[in-house]
Design an enzyme around this catalytic site. Structure first.
Site, PDB file in Angstrom:
ATOM      1  N   CYS A  54       0.793  -1.229   0.000  1.00 44.35           N
ATOM      2  CA  CYS A  54       0.000   0.000   0.000  1.00 44.35           C
ATOM      3  C   CYS A  54       0.828   1.283   0.000  1.00 44.35           C
ATOM      4  O   CYS A  54       0.757   2.092  -0.928  1.00 44.35           O
ATOM      5  CB  CYS A  54      -0.934  -0.022   1.206  1.00 44.35           C
ATOM      6  N   HIS A 104      -2.127   7.016   4.208  1.00 47.02           N
ATOM      7  CA  HIS A 104      -1.238   5.851   4.231  1.00 47.02           C
ATOM      8  C   HIS A 104      -0.072   5.954   3.250  1.00 47.02           C
ATOM      9  O   HIS A 104       0.334   4.973   2.650  1.00 47.02           O
ATOM     10  CB  HIS A 104      -2.025   4.552   3.976  1.00 47.02           C
TER      11      HIS A 104
END
Length: 259
Positions: A54, A104
């Site tokens: 991610c 993130h």
């Protein structure tokens, strides 16, 4: 005469395979809004992520370079501050920047650090963590849960999770479940609603002159933990998935926490 700069809207889902989108021929589930965008835009058939993890992939979107160049080679890395990045380039052109949803990119610098008007969700956190999800209960690195504020402001009850399925090796990490309450109480709806008024009232550079805007809306799904309101849960119920080999992961090839 120079043409007027275009507004930019970035919509990002998390861990969504192309075979889950109708525009690419998927029969599982229903994605009418994404399909409509594809029908009147450009649809890429050979696009590849720079990394399957991610944070490195998100940092590459921000910087335009590979993970070994921007420094985020795994979740929890720190983005190199000396690199040119998308936010800096847009601000230099008097763009007003807004951001809503899952960041993130790294655990240290949130979207506000880069000049976005946003509520920071740092690290691998989830607005519903510890609210109706067992997972991510202690992951939030900020004192205020803006998702709970959103529910209270609209008089919505805090959802619960029903019909939840958990990873066998980790009973505190949901694979998927059905969220009680209306669609308006979902995290995805909160992300969309948070972004809408922000686009109309950017305080950043260019606001006084009505300059162009750039807004990011990043949704946590469909990656695990996947929670769907009752109205949409039957459309994406994992038990209806095809047993095609591409959709099956054996315990032997999965990370330990997901066996």
């Amino acid at each position: 005469m120079a043409s007027k700069p275009k507004n930019v809207l970035l919509i990002l889902s998390d861990q969504q395979r192309m075979d889950s989108i109708g525009a690419y021929g998927a029969s599982l589930g229903s994605t009418p809004n994404v399909d409509a965008l594809a029908a009147r835009g450009v649809r890429f058939t050979q696009a590849y992520t720079p990394c399957t993890v991610c944070s490195p992939a998100r940092a590459s979107i921000l910087s335009g370079v590979y993970p070994h160049q921007h420094g985020v080679t795994a979740n929890g890395g720190v983005f190199r501050q000396d690199l040119p990045n998308l936010a800096r380039s847009l601000l230099a052109r008097d763009y007003r920047l807004g951001f809503s949803g899952k960041w993130h990119v790294d655990d240290t610098f949130g979207p506000t650090h880069f000049g976005f008007h946003a509520n920071d969700w740092l690290g691998y956190s989830h607005p519903a963590g510890g609210v109706y999800l067992r997972s991510f209960a202690r992951s939030c690195k900020h004192p205020v849960n803006h998702y709970l504020e959103y529910l209270a402001e609209r008089g919505l009850d805090v959802p619960e999770l029903e019909d939840a399925v958990y990873f066998p090796a980790n009973p505190n990490f949901e694979i998927y479940g059905r969220q009680t309450g209306p669609v308006e109480a979902s995290v995805e709806h909160y992300v969309a609603e948070e972004a809408t008024p922000r686009c109309a009232s950017f305080p950043a550079a260019g606001a006084a002159t009505g300059g162009p805007s750039s807004s990011g809306r990043t949704f946590g799904g469909p990656t695990t933990p996947l929670s769907c309101p009752s109205r949409t849960f039957p459309c994406s119920r994992p038990r209806t998935c095809s047993s095609d080999r591409a959709c099956v992961r054996t315990g032997a090839t999965s990370p330990g926490c997901k066996r």
